[in-house]
Write an enzyme that holds these catalytic residues in place. Sequence first.
Site, mmCIF file in Angstrom:
data_model
loop_
_atom_site.group_PDB
_atom_site.id
_atom_site.type_symbol
_atom_site.label_atom_id
_atom_site.label_comp_id
_atom_site.label_asym_id
_atom_site.label_seq_id
_atom_site.Cartn_x
_atom_site.Cartn_y
_atom_site.Cartn_z
ATOM 1 N N TYR A 95 0.788 -1.143 0.045
ATOM 2 C CA TYR A 95 -0.168 0.052 -0.022
ATOM 3 C C TYR A 95 0.835 1.140 0.013
ATOM 4 C CZ TYR A 95 -4.257 -2.521 -0.072
ATOM 5 O OH TYR A 95 -5.437 -3.376 -0.252
ATOM 6 N N GLU A 137 -8.854 -6.630 4.499
ATOM 7 C CA GLU A 137 -8.056 -7.764 3.784
ATOM 8 C C GLU A 137 -7.343 -8.717 4.904
ATOM 9 O OE1 GLU A 137 -5.740 -5.700 0.980
ATOM 10 O OE2 GLU A 137 -7.663 -5.274 0.046
#
Length: 399
Positions: A95, A137
């Site tokens: 990310y 997630e």
Amino acid sequence: MLSKETIDIIKSTVPVLEIHGKTITTTFYQMLFDNHPELLNIFNHANQREGKQPQALANAVYAAAAHIDHLEDILPVVKQIGQKHRALNILPEHYPIVGENLLGAIKKVLGDAATPEILDAWAQAYGMIADAFISVEAEMYQEAENAPGGWRGFRPFVVERKMKESDVITSFYLKPQDGGAISSYLPGQYITVRVQPDNESYTHIRHYSLSAAPGEDYYRISVKREDAAPGKPAGLVSTYLHNSVNEGDVLEISAPAGSFTLDQEQNIPLVLISGGVGLTPMISMLETVLKEQPEREVTFIHAAINEGFHAMREHIEQLDAAHHSMKSYVCYEKPLDQTLCHKIGYIDLPWLQEVTSKESDFYFCGPVPFMRAVNQALQAWGVPAERIHYEFFGPAGSL
Ligand code: FAD
């Protein structure tokens, strides 16, 4: 928490970024892969080239930014994308890399219009959006691992059986190499295959819907071979699976995922409509409903170019003959033998009205133009949105 000023900046700049949406995400992917070529092991190269992935990413980021002060409203979308990320094994450390390059792309495309305040606001917003994805997630990784027979990441599976279903579709029966159990799945879900053909520098990952009801000690996928055509190279993974992967070979698989699943709480008639290889999740749903809701009315409609392209025809005919609750119809665009189908050409509303009831739950999957036509027909008929369900065999788009 973001400050009110930051939220205001984000909301006022979303429309500006949307105008440049695809340019920014295309620039972003170029920068991302220049700076981090290792990520080419994860991202689908063809979707990049065709611009589908940049568009999907642009839509997701701007939708999230527009809802930045109430991200919980878009949780279903976050979860749907999270399922794909978990299947691809996207990890928290990816990310910040994406964030850095996305901001770099915004700066590059907007130039002086991207003031330090705007960039700072977007950095904060991205951080929040990323945290939302990472936590959703994390739960999905846990769930996949903790399920009976489950696992995290990729696991080697042996091709137990390879079976031709039509001129272009072949099924693969997969069993874990370690001999252990496998996790179950919901009809409509997919597994994800990671391969590295001999002449390829990167691994390539593709999703394939499970094409049988759950409950066996193997997974079955059915893959269409994407042949080369003028201006279009052959599909990388599908031709590799068809031409080079044989019984006894090993494929890496991540655990079942996906939110396009059959709602078995419903008892109203079920209509399953597929075009081409879009039949795979429909077969899984059909077999499941016949087993678990034997009294539920189910209509199975399949469209193919002609009988040569029609996979699993005999299987469907056998199920139809054995179950009074089931009806099945075939539509061929250009039949070789016209007696082999119920409709010639394309599925349209008058025909759907003849063979199905409006008071049904509709599920469909196939090429995008096919899905667009079915969706438009159902909407024109007045079928409520909550009874229309579909799956994209590529980056999620809109119909
Ligand atoms: P790619 O190499 O990914 O190419 C995709 C297409 O783009 C090909 O048609 C190729 O010709 C074209 N292309 C590539 N490069 C270019 C270029 N430069 N210019 C023009 N065209 C280009 N597929 C199935 O067969 N069965 C399933 O059950 C199934 N289930 C799926 C479920 C989900 C949830 C999703 C997202 C996808 C599913 N798919 C399924 C699709 C599958 O994941 C792959 O996308 C498909 O097999 C094609 O992959 P490929 O590597 O062969 O083709």
